[in-house]
Write a protein that holds these residues in place. Structure first.
Motif, short mmCIF file in Angstrom:
data_model
loop_
_atom_site.label_atom_id
_atom_site.label_comp_id
_atom_site.label_asym_id
_atom_site.label_seq_id
_atom_site.Cartn_x
_atom_site.Cartn_y
_atom_site.Cartn_z
N GLY A 1 9.13 6.90 -1.48
CA GLY A 1 10.12 6.14 -0.70
C GLY A 1 9.67 4.86 -0.58
N ILE A 2 10.37 4.08 -0.04
CA ILE A 2 9.76 2.55 0.11
C ILE A 2 10.29 2.03 1.35
CG2 ILE A 2 10.48 0.14 -0.61
CD1 ILE A 2 11.22 1.01 -3.41
N ASN A 3 9.22 1.52 2.23
CA ASN A 3 9.31 1.31 3.55
C ASN A 3 9.96 2.58 4.37
OD1 ASN A 3 7.91 -1.28 3.00
ND2 ASN A 3 10.00 -2.11 2.81
N ALA A 4 9.74 3.45 4.09
CA ALA A 4 10.31 4.90 4.87
C ALA A 4 9.93 4.91 6.32
CB ALA A 4 10.01 6.14 4.00
N PRO B 1 -4.27 6.54 7.56
CA PRO B 1 -5.16 7.70 8.46
C PRO B 1 -5.97 8.38 7.42
CG PRO B 1 -2.64 7.69 9.09
CD PRO B 1 -2.80 6.90 7.84
N ALA B 2 -6.91 9.14 8.04
CA ALA B 2 -7.74 9.89 7.54
C ALA B 2 -7.17 10.83 6.48
CB ALA B 2 -8.67 10.81 8.41
N TRP B 3 -7.69 10.79 5.44
CA TRP B 3 -7.30 11.89 4.11
C TRP B 3 -5.96 11.62 3.67
CZ3 TRP B 3 -11.04 13.28 1.39
CH2 TRP B 3 -10.92 14.48 0.47
N THR B 4 -5.50 10.50 3.82
CA THR B 4 -4.24 10.09 3.25
C THR B 4 -4.38 9.28 1.92
OG1 THR B 4 -4.02 8.06 4.54
CG2 THR B 4 -2.77 10.03 5.24
N TRP B 5 -3.60 9.64 1.05
CA TRP B 5 -3.70 8.92 -0.47
C TRP B 5 -3.13 7.47 -0.14
CZ3 TRP B 5 -6.46 11.43 -3.83
CH2 TRP B 5 -6.45 12.90 -3.98
N THR C 1 0.88 -1.15 0.10
CA THR C 1 0.02 -0.12 -0.07
C THR C 1 0.92 1.36 -0.10
OG1 THR C 1 -1.89 -1.15 1.26
CG2 THR C 1 -1.56 1.32 1.37
N THR C 2 0.70 2.05 -0.95
CA THR C 2 1.42 3.30 -1.14
C THR C 2 0.44 4.52 -0.51
OG1 THR C 2 2.37 2.70 -3.08
CG2 THR C 2 2.72 5.04 -2.47
N VAL C 3 1.18 5.03 0.86
CA VAL C 3 0.31 5.73 1.68
C VAL C 3 1.12 7.06 1.58
CG1 VAL C 3 -0.38 6.37 3.90
CG2 VAL C 3 0.00 3.79 3.32
N ASN C 4 0.47 8.24 1.07
CA ASN C 4 1.18 9.62 0.87
C ASN C 4 2.55 9.25 0.27
OD1 ASN C 4 -1.19 10.96 1.53
ND2 ASN C 4 -0.35 11.80 3.30
N GLY C 5 2.62 8.31 -0.69
CA GLY C 5 3.76 8.28 -1.48
C GLY C 5 4.93 7.17 -0.66
N ASP C 6 4.56 6.71 0.46
CA ASP C 6 5.59 5.79 0.84
C ASP C 6 4.96 4.37 0.69
OD1 ASP C 6 7.25 4.40 2.49
OD2 ASP C 6 6.56 5.09 4.46
N LYS C 7 5.81 3.67 -0.08
CA LYS C 7 5.32 2.34 -0.50
C LYS C 7 5.75 1.23 0.48
CE LYS C 7 5.97 -0.64 -4.59
NZ LYS C 7 6.80 -0.74 -6.09
N CYS C 8 4.49 0.86 1.24
CA CYS C 8 4.79 0.01 2.25
C CYS C 8 4.45 -1.46 1.91
CB CYS C 8 3.75 0.28 3.54
SG CYS C 8 3.94 2.17 4.05
N PHE C 9 5.55 -2.40 1.86
CA PHE C 9 5.24 -3.62 1.44
C PHE C 9 4.52 -4.35 2.85
CE2 PHE C 9 8.07 -2.74 -1.93
CZ PHE C 9 7.42 -3.22 -2.93
N MET C 10 3.69 -5.23 2.33
CA MET C 10 2.88 -5.91 3.45
C MET C 10 3.26 -7.24 3.54
SD MET C 10 -0.41 -3.92 2.80
CE MET C 10 -1.24 -4.35 1.54
#
Ligand code: GTQ
Ligand code: FE2
Length: 358
Positions: free
Chosen positions: A189-192, A143-147, A125-134
């Motif tokens: 970023g990735i997993n930032a 969180p509310a209103w984050t892309w 899931t990329t959250v406000n540009g941070d690509k979080c591998f799951m």
């Protein structure tokens, strides 16, 4: 109202005239509006992995995701909440199924969301540009209103739990939604977030400006598992056995303003005491098997199942197996706490456990 009023012709006329002017006499509805204690319309319920998993697979074959379809999500609907898309009165819990190469398009909304990963690897899931591998066991926040957009670079279908405060924000009439221009956000970023904040006890000084520097978004399972195992017998509570709340490392408070998340390990043979709280919860059985008694009804569960505890419902848990049981839960506790409405109560009768209907 203590005194029974005789329904005279004039009184009947008064009620009709009051109603015609879109008003209501409190004295006829006091008991309904001010009950002695909350009685949730939601009922305790259990959803089995054996039921939802094949349904997700069928949806995977039949329902493409792209603009229009958006997200392949099957929600758990409480049978007591007629016509409401909700698992408890405040929480939307669901399973989301994503196949390799698929993209759930980027968007943002005011409801807060969590994901807890059940199965699979290398979705993100990329959250406000941070690509979080799951990975299995990770807790990821949007969180509310984050892309956010979801994608999948692995080789097997991925399934995770969604938890949102959507019914609550809906009732508050505070839902806003906005699609992103384009299907996915360019990753900045990735997993930032986990690299910066993942240990919790060391805070980067730059984070004092949180707007420019978002907090922890991915609570990695490896760290959660370590802490669960380093807590021992002396860390157990009577109601939840060995339990941990995921916290915002900057505040020590709940992960989201409206939602708290817990992980708990119930040791083999443990049967907890019953408690009820002004809060509703949705549990996911991450590992093991056992049962919970909720308002006198016993629900047997095993790995992959979900169940809900409506507000002010007695609940206790038991691990009947010879290995640990691990339960993840999402709860609306922070809402009640924020407004000074939180209460809890332990069952005093007998041995502190409920008498089970069967
Ligand atoms: O993955 O963004 O279960 O927007 C409900 C609404 C998931 C999501 C849900 C959503 C999402
Ligand atoms: Fe979303």
């Amino acid at each position: 109202m203590a005194v029974e009023l005789e329904l005279t012709e004039e009184l009947r006329k008064l009620y009709a005239d009051v109603d015609a002017k879109h008003m209501a006499p409190l004295w006829n509805v006091t008991a309904q509006l001010l009950p002695r204690e909350p009685a949730s319309k939601a009922i305790p319920w259990l959803w089995r992995r054996d039921d939802y998993w094949p349904l997700c697979q069928r949806a995977g074959e039949l329902v493409p995701i792209e603009r229009g379809g958006e997200r392949r999500v099957l929600a758990f609907i409480n049978p007591g909440l007629e016509g409401k898309y909700a698992t408890t009165h405040t929480i939307w819990a669901a399973v989301q199924y994503l196949q390799p190469g698929e993209i759930a398009p980027a968007h943002r909304h005011t409801p807060n969301a969590i994901r807890f990963i059940i199965e699979g690897s290398r979705a993100f899931t990329t959250v406000n540009g941070d690509k979080c591998f799951m990975e299995r066991g990770d807790l990821v926040l949007t969180p509310a209103w984050t892309w956010h957009d979801h994608g999948h670079e692995g080789s097997e279908p991925m399934i995770w739990m969604d938890g949102l405060d959507l019914p609550l924000v809906g009732d508050l009439e505070g839902v806003f939604f906005e699609p992103f221009k384009g299907d996915r956000q360019p990753p900045l970023g990735i997993n930032a977030s986990e690299r910066r904040h993942g240990l919790g006890q060391l805070r980067p000084a730059i984070s004092a400006a949180p707007e420019a520097y978002p907090g922890l978004l991915n609570y990695k399972w490896s760290q959660t598992a370590t802490r669960l195992q380093t807590l021992g017998d002396e860390d157990a509570t009577p109601y939840d056995d060995i339990a941990l709340e995921y916290v915002n490392p900057h505040t020590g408070g709940p992960v989201l303003p409206t939602l708290a998340c817990w992980i708990q390990r119930i040791r083999p043979g443990i049967h907890t005491r019953a408690r009820r709280q002004v809060a509703s919860k949705v549990y996911h059985v991450f590992e093991g098997e056992g049962w919970s008694v909720i308002n006198g009804r016993r629900f047997n569960w095993k790995q992959g199942d979900f169940f809900c505890v409506p507000t002010w419902s007695w609940h206790e848990h038991a691990n009947t197996s010879s290995h640990d049981a691990v339960l993840f839960s999402v709860q609306d506790t922070p809402v009640f706490q924020a407004f000074g409405l939180y209460r809890e109560e332990a069952l005093q009768s007998g041995d502190g456990r409920q008498i089970t209907a069967r």
